[in-house]
Every structure is written in C-alpha cells, then in structure tokens.
Design a protein around this motif. Structure first.
Motif, mmCIF file in Angstrom:
data_model
loop_
_atom_site.group_PDB
_atom_site.id
_atom_site.type_symbol
_atom_site.label_atom_id
_atom_site.label_comp_id
_atom_site.label_asym_id
_atom_site.label_seq_id
_atom_site.Cartn_x
_atom_site.Cartn_y
_atom_site.Cartn_z
ATOM 1 N N PRO A 139 -8.555 -38.992 -41.420
ATOM 2 C CA PRO A 139 -7.925 -39.258 -40.122
ATOM 3 C C PRO A 139 -6.470 -38.793 -40.108
ATOM 4 N N THR A 140 -6.103 -38.094 -39.044
ATOM 5 C CA THR A 140 -4.798 -37.436 -38.979
ATOM 6 C C THR A 140 -4.056 -37.865 -37.723
ATOM 7 N N ILE A 141 -2.788 -38.283 -37.910
ATOM 8 C CA ILE A 141 -1.951 -38.716 -36.792
ATOM 9 C C ILE A 141 -0.780 -37.746 -36.676
ATOM 10 N N LEU A 142 -0.667 -37.086 -35.544
ATOM 11 C CA LEU A 142 0.477 -36.223 -35.273
ATOM 12 C C LEU A 142 1.573 -37.092 -34.658
ATOM 13 N N ASN A 143 2.663 -37.249 -35.389
ATOM 14 C CA ASN A 143 3.763 -38.116 -34.950
ATOM 15 C C ASN A 143 5.042 -37.302 -34.868
ATOM 16 N N PRO A 144 5.234 -36.584 -33.715
ATOM 17 C CA PRO A 144 4.417 -36.589 -32.507
ATOM 18 C C PRO A 144 3.559 -35.338 -32.381
ATOM 19 N N GLY A 145 2.710 -35.318 -31.342
ATOM 20 C CA GLY A 145 1.934 -34.113 -31.034
ATOM 21 C C GLY A 145 2.680 -33.206 -30.076
ATOM 22 N N HIS A 146 3.709 -33.742 -29.421
ATOM 23 C CA HIS A 146 4.456 -33.017 -28.387
ATOM 24 C C HIS A 146 3.504 -32.615 -27.261
ATOM 25 N N THR A 147 3.431 -31.346 -26.899
ATOM 26 C CA THR A 147 2.603 -30.916 -25.773
ATOM 27 C C THR A 147 1.480 -30.022 -26.288
ATOM 28 N N GLY A 148 0.265 -30.555 -26.306
ATOM 29 C CA GLY A 148 -0.888 -29.774 -26.752
ATOM 30 C C GLY A 148 -1.084 -29.736 -28.245
ATOM 31 N N GLY A 149 -0.373 -30.588 -28.995
ATOM 32 C CA GLY A 149 -0.467 -30.549 -30.454
ATOM 33 C C GLY A 149 -1.852 -30.877 -30.979
ATOM 34 N N ALA A 150 -2.442 -31.959 -30.486
ATOM 35 C CA ALA A 150 -3.772 -32.346 -30.953
ATOM 36 C C ALA A 150 -4.802 -31.289 -30.575
ATOM 37 N N LEU A 151 -4.645 -30.691 -29.402
ATOM 38 C CA LEU A 151 -5.562 -29.628 -28.973
ATOM 39 C C LEU A 151 -5.478 -28.438 -29.920
ATOM 40 N N GLU A 152 -4.246 -28.008 -30.257
ATOM 41 C CA GLU A 152 -4.081 -26.864 -31.152
ATOM 42 C C GLU A 152 -4.565 -27.184 -32.560
ATOM 43 N N PHE A 153 -4.233 -28.359 -33.057
ATOM 44 C CA PHE A 153 -4.652 -28.774 -34.399
ATOM 45 C C PHE A 153 -6.173 -28.751 -34.494
ATOM 46 N N ASN A 154 -6.821 -29.314 -33.498
ATOM 47 C CA ASN A 154 -8.283 -29.350 -33.435
ATOM 48 C C ASN A 154 -8.885 -27.950 -33.380
ATOM 49 N N VAL A 183 -15.390 -25.318 -38.744
ATOM 50 C CA VAL A 183 -15.278 -26.507 -39.590
ATOM 51 C C VAL A 183 -15.091 -27.723 -38.691
ATOM 52 N N GLU A 184 -15.777 -28.806 -39.003
ATOM 53 C CA GLU A 184 -15.614 -30.018 -38.212
ATOM 54 C C GLU A 184 -14.208 -30.571 -38.399
ATOM 55 N N ALA A 185 -13.529 -30.801 -37.291
ATOM 56 C CA ALA A 185 -12.162 -31.305 -37.350
ATOM 57 C C ALA A 185 -12.149 -32.760 -37.787
ATOM 58 N N PRO A 186 -11.062 -33.187 -38.426
ATOM 59 C CA PRO A 186 -10.934 -34.613 -38.757
ATOM 60 C C PRO A 186 -10.687 -35.416 -37.489
ATOM 61 N N PRO A 187 -10.804 -36.739 -37.552
ATOM 62 C CA PRO A 187 -10.347 -37.559 -36.426
ATOM 63 C C PRO A 187 -8.854 -37.317 -36.206
ATOM 64 N N ILE A 188 -8.455 -37.004 -34.971
ATOM 65 C CA ILE A 188 -7.065 -36.641 -34.675
ATOM 66 C C ILE A 188 -6.529 -37.526 -33.555
ATOM 67 N N ALA A 189 -5.350 -38.094 -33.786
ATOM 68 C CA ALA A 189 -4.615 -38.809 -32.746
ATOM 69 C C ALA A 189 -3.210 -38.229 -32.680
ATOM 70 N N GLU A 190 -2.576 -38.372 -31.520
ATOM 71 C CA GLU A 190 -1.202 -37.884 -31.385
ATOM 72 C C GLU A 190 -0.354 -38.864 -30.588
ATOM 73 N N PHE A 191 0.919 -38.960 -30.990
ATOM 74 C CA PHE A 191 1.919 -39.683 -30.217
ATOM 75 C C PHE A 191 2.592 -38.705 -29.252
ATOM 76 N N SER A 192 3.088 -39.250 -28.136
ATOM 77 C CA SER A 192 3.772 -38.411 -27.153
ATOM 78 C C SER A 192 5.161 -38.011 -27.614
ATOM 79 N N THR A 193 5.790 -38.852 -28.410
ATOM 80 C CA THR A 193 7.113 -38.549 -28.950
ATOM 81 C C THR A 193 7.264 -39.272 -30.284
ATOM 82 N N LEU A 194 8.325 -38.995 -30.994
ATOM 83 C CA LEU A 194 8.554 -39.619 -32.292
ATOM 84 C C LEU A 194 8.691 -41.137 -32.183
#
Length: 337
Positions: free
Chosen positions: A73-88, A96-107
């Motif tokens: 499981p991966t948390i983008l702290n933060p993802g900013h704009t489109g971070g989780a989409l790009e990471f995925n 490859v199957e992506a890991p579970p991904i969550a993102e914060f809007s800001t730090l």
C-alpha cells in the motif's frame, strides 16, 4: 528511510536518524534502515509513504516496477494534481497490477531540511483531504491510521483539485519572475511576494478551479476556506481582510523564501505538474480556464531552457481520450483490493 541520492540522506545516515525541531517538538527519531536501496527499504514495509516532489512520482513507480516490489500500500503525501493517476498508470503501462494507492491533496506538514540530518517543521495540517484509486482501500485505511488530519473524500479528482499549491505558487512565481532572477529568491514568498495584484490573479485562478470542479460534479471550497481548514491561514482570520492579508497571516509559511530560480519546484512542480494536469481536467469538464492557461504560457516563456521536458499529461495520467462520464467512472469504479 529511502532516497535515491546519497548526498540527501548522508546526514541522517551519520546520525542514524532524524534530529528535528519545530511544532512537533525538539528531539531525535532513530531509524533502523536509511538507504538508497529501494528494495531493501520497501520489501518488508507495511506501507510506503511517498513524501517527494510530484516530479518524482513516475520515476519512483518505475523503480518499484523494475525492482519487482510487491503490492505494498502506497500513500502519496501529497499527490498534488493527478499524482495517484500517474503513479497508477506507470504500472498499467507495464501490464503490472498497481499497489493500493492513496493520495493527500497537500502536505500534512510544512517542513524543511535546514541542514544535513536536521529537519525544521513549521506547520502541522489540521485537515487534509485524502482519497484512493479504485482498489486502494488498504492505502486509504493506512492513511487514516497514520495521520489524524486525514479527511477521506469521494475520489482522487477531489484531492487533485484541492491541491492548494497549484493556486498559491504559480501567480507569485510567474508575476514575480523578475524579482526571483534579480535577487535569487531573497524575499519572503508568502509575505513580500504576495501583493494585492498577485492575490487578485490567485483569486481568479481559484475561481477557475472551483468551476472545473463544478463541471465534474464536485463542490469545492474556496482557497481561503481550504487553507483555513489546513491551518495555513490562521483560524481567527476573517475573509473580509482579503486573500493577500489572510495568507500573509499564516505562521507556517511566513518565513519561507521565494524560489532562487526557475529550476525551483514552485515553477517546475506547480506549473507543469500542477496547472498542466489541471488544464487537462478543465478540457474534460468543458470549462475554460484562461488565467491558468496564461500563467502556463508566461511561465514557459520565462523559464526558457529551464522548463522541463517531461510533463504530467493526459497520457501520463492514463486518461487520454476520456470524456467527463468516462473519467468519473475511471476514478470511482470499485475493484477488488
């Protein structure tokens, strides 16, 4: 602790942990493993906390693919704009199957490494939006356990469009470009660099952000309301004082200097990885965003050779060719975790 650069972490390696001061108190946190070996750092981890500039998201995802690291499981702290989409999308591109991904809007924190091995934290967020990609429930659950400021929202479009930095930084960076070059950033960005004129452009850009949200069926609070919830505008400040004065009141950001040049993340990150993907969302929502587009064009001209070759585009986010309904379905569909 992992970082790709030995120089960045050499102070932490020497002390075998982090010396820190600020709103979290003074102290020392020991860390067992501090390394540039990603597999060593990630293989046995319960969750990956990605606290990097957004420019590094795709490169890190590619390293995880190359190292054949499992679905941590991966948390983008933060993802900013489109971070989780790009990471995925990096994982999808390789089949490859992506890991579970969550993102914060800001730090969740305002922090700077003042010197090697020593971190100063000037702000702790009170409330930050967090969302997961479909199938990312384990990452979202971890974010809620680890961060008491986490406030879950419907999907990663909400977090992406709640990225305050893409509204805060481009107006001051682009309109203050001459001062940045002349002084090497020797002025306070959120106080001396935040004039009433800059704030008017910021307010116009924020209105476009809210309009794009509306075009995607999302109701977003204003920049003032969002920053007050986070804590970067003081809780006792009334909106009647005006946006510039409200932001200047924030103790967390007050002493932060302006960019020293166009290679700084206030340009690199918040234009091409902030307003760039924002304009992608605007086009899909069918909403005009002339202020954002003008800042992008002026920033591109001013930065010249410093403008990055890589950008966060619709292709990089895996949403090229999607219309509004398809985009909403893409970020909201339920898949097995």
């Amino acid at each position: 602790m992992w970082n790709r650069s030995p120089v960045t972490i050499e102070g932490f390696v020497a002390s075998r942990g982090i010396h820190h001061t600020g709103v979290l108190g003074d102290g020392f946190t020991p860390i067992d493993v501090i390394t540039t070996d990603l597999k060593l750092a990630a293989d046995a981890a319960d969750v990956l906390l990605v606290c990097l500039p957004t420019l590094g998201h795709a490169a890190l995802a590619q390293r995880l693919v190359d190292a054949n690291i499992g679905r941590v499981p991966t948390i983008l702290n933060p993802g900013h704009t489109g971070g989780a989409l790009e990471f995925n999308q990096v994982f999808r591109r390789h089949g490859v199957e992506a890991p579970p991904i969550a993102e914060f809007s800001t730090l969740t924190y305002v922090a700077r490494m003042e010197r090697a091995g020593f971190v100063v934290t000037t702000g702790r967020a009170k409330s930050v939006r967090v969302a997961a990609m479909p199938g990312g429930g384990r990452a979202l659950d971890s974010a809620l356990v680890l961060y008491d400021c986490a406030r879950p929202v419907a999907n990663v479009l909400v977090t992406s469009l709640s990225n305050v930095n893409m509204i805060l930084h481009p107006p001051g960076s682009v309109l203050g470009a001459a001062w940045v070059e002349a002084t090497g950033g020797n002025f306070t960005f959120y106080v001396e660099g935040l004039t009433e004129g800059v704030a008017r452009v910021m307010a116009s850009l924020d209105a476009e952000r809210q309009a794009v949200g509306g075009g995607l069926g999302l109701q977003l609070p204003s920049l003032f309301e969002e920053m007050k919830a986070i804590g970067t505008i003081e809780c006792d400040v009334d909106s009647g004082v005006g946006l510039a004065a409200a932001i200047r009141s924030g103790s967390a950001n007050r002493l932060i200097n302006a960019p020293a040049g166009f290679a700084h993340r206030y340009f690199q990150e918040d234009l091409w990885y902030g307003l760039g993907p924002f304009l992608v969302f605007a086009a899909i929502a069918g909403v005009e965003a002339p202020c954002a587009r003008a800042l992008m064009q002026l920033g591109e001209l001013a930065a010249g050779p410093s403008a990055p070759a890589a950008r966060r585009t619709a292709v990089e986010m895996g949403i090229a060719g999607l219309d509004r309904d398809a985009l909403l379905k893409f970020v909201s569909s339920r898949r097995e975790i």
